[in-house]
Design an enzyme around this catalytic site. Structure first.
Site, short mmCIF file in Angstrom:
data_model
loop_
_atom_site.label_atom_id
_atom_site.label_comp_id
_atom_site.label_asym_id
_atom_site.label_seq_id
_atom_site.Cartn_x
_atom_site.Cartn_y
_atom_site.Cartn_z
N HIS A 18 0.83 -1.21 0.00
CA HIS A 18 0.00 0.00 0.00
C HIS A 18 0.87 1.26 0.00
CE1 HIS A 18 -3.68 2.32 1.08
NE2 HIS A 18 -2.79 3.12 1.65
N GLU A 19 1.80 1.32 0.93
CA GLU A 19 2.64 2.51 1.04
C GLU A 19 3.62 2.63 -0.13
OE1 GLU A 19 1.88 4.74 3.05
OE2 GLU A 19 0.50 3.58 4.28
N HIS A 22 1.97 4.58 -2.86
CA HIS A 22 2.07 6.03 -2.63
C HIS A 22 3.47 6.53 -2.99
CE1 HIS A 22 -1.82 6.27 -0.85
NE2 HIS A 22 -1.51 5.65 0.27
#
Length: 418
Positions: A18-19, A22
């Site tokens: 997920h990170e 980003h």
């Protein structure tokens, strides 16, 4: 210990992916990413690479990417400050020493009159002869405070300087990577274990199941059960489940010959709490790369649909705390999945990844979805929302989410230990 390791592995993978989404799209947009963190709290391990500090922190309950411009700079240099400047080969400032200047004898000590590290990238100052001097600042210069370097963030490297589209993609990339991870995990399981096929055929048999004891074999094609013709796995299992502890006749085709085998399904409790029959057989599978990829898509969609159905129950008021699991509940379910084997754990991880992606996209302050709402409002208004007001909304949202985590955790404790 197995449960703990499985939980750390699964949750760490989900948060990392997920990170990383980003981080990747932020860097593609030219945003300076100061830190990529897995977990919260004190640092356990860290290293720096390509302008970003990668850290693992003590509490494994999430993660974050700290982008320049998302929060005020912690180091402020005002007119009148005495600072040390170290120049590079182009005579541009590469280091700004705030204190402990005696440890940097190569630095030129000046008194600041004007400093702009965002737009003009200049420092106007008085030297030791009280002469006014102007220094150009390198866009990757670092501020050294207490011997800790912090790279400056010119406006073109800050999150807010990018277009609404680039910022929205950077935010959306986290949940997007969770959906992609789920697709990959489901597809890998299908490639390694085979894809379920909706045919009235016997797959693998459990060692202690009554089907094996009765003489059924893998590959047997079931024509009817107790006089009821069956053509699909769904039809076959429906008849079995409807006859717990009652002898039923399987009419099968094996090697071109028709046989009748009597089987008495064992009794187990269904998800609805009703008794149902089981005989100890698994759904037949087939191996195909294209089919596995299709299975990855359909399974991701199926899990997402189930999650939206639960969210719909919340909206319509049919909500129950049994629908929600917090960290303790997820920890327990992860342990159960790990005990059933690697493929079950991978399927569970994929389902969790879809869940994480959807929850993050909900229009809730402090979540990715809430941030996307503010970017949408900015696109409609033609100007950003006041950062202080937006920050306050996110702060309140975070506080409410933290309260929800406490409530859900207490519910997990009651469900598991009381």
């Amino acid at each position: 210990m197995e449960t703990l390791l499985s939980f750390i592995l699964v949750f760490g993978l989900l948060v990392f992916i997920h990170e990383w989404g980003h981080l990747y799209f932020a860097k593609r947009a030219g945003i300076l990413c100061r830190e990529f963190a897995i977990g919260f709290g004190p640092k356990i391990f860290s290293f720096e690479r390509n302008e970003t500090v990668y850290t693992i922190r003590m509490l494994p309950l999430g993660g974050y990417v700290r982008m320049a411009g998302e929060e005020p700079e912690t180091i402020e240099i005002k007119p009148g400050y005495d600072i040390g400047l170290v120049l590079n080969e182009q005579n541009k400032v590469k280091e700004i020493i705030i204190n402990n200047k005696s440890k940097h004898p190569e630095a030129t000590v000046v008194q600041v009159e004007r400093i702009d590290l965002e737009h003009d990238l200049v420092i106007e100052a008085f030297n030791e002869l009280e002469e006014k001097v102007t220094f150009e600042v390198d866009e990757k210069a670092k501020i050294i405070h207490d011997e800790i370097p912090t790279q400056i963030a010119p406006w073109n490297r800050q999150f807010g300087s990018k277009s609404v589209g680039k910022r929205a993609l950077t935010i959306f990339a986290g949940p997007m990577m969770n959906f992609l991870l789920a697709f990959v995990l489901f597809s890998v399981v299908a490639l390694m274990q085979g894809m379920p096929v909706d045919e009235a055929r016997i797959g693998t048999l459990t060692e202690d199941g009554v089907a094996r004891e009765a003489g059924l074999l893998k590959g047997d094609e079931v024509q009817s059960i107790d006089g009821t013709p069956v053509h699909t796995w769904t039809e076959m299992t429906s008849v079995i489940q409807a006859n717990p502890n009652q002898e039923i006749d399987f009419v099968i085709s094996r090697d071109g010959e028709t046989q009748t085998i009597a089987v008495t399904p064992q009794v187990r409790e269904s998800l609805e709490g009703e008794p149902e029959g089981v005989v100890g057989i698994h759904q037949p599978t087939e191996f195909s790369i294209v089919g596995a990829l299709q299975y990855g898509v359909t399974q991701t969609y199926t899990v997402a649909t189930m999650i939206f159905e639960v969210l719909g129950l919340i909206v319509t008021g049919e909500f129950s705390m049994d629908y929600i699991a917090g960290p303790i509940g997820i920890y327990d379910y992860t342990g159960q999945a790990a005990a059933l084997g690697i493929f079950v754990l991978m399927n569970w991880s994929a389902a969790l990844s879809v869940n994480l992606g959807i929850i993050n996209l909900l229009p809730i302050p402090a979540m990715d979805g809430g941030r996307l709402v503010f970017l949408g409002l900015e696109a409609l208004r033609g100007k950003p929302i006041d950062p202080q007001k937006e920050g306050m909304v996110h702060f309140i949202g975070f506080a409410l989410l933290f309260l929800l985590v406490i409530v859900v955790t207490w519910n997990d404790i009651n469900r598991l230990f009381m």
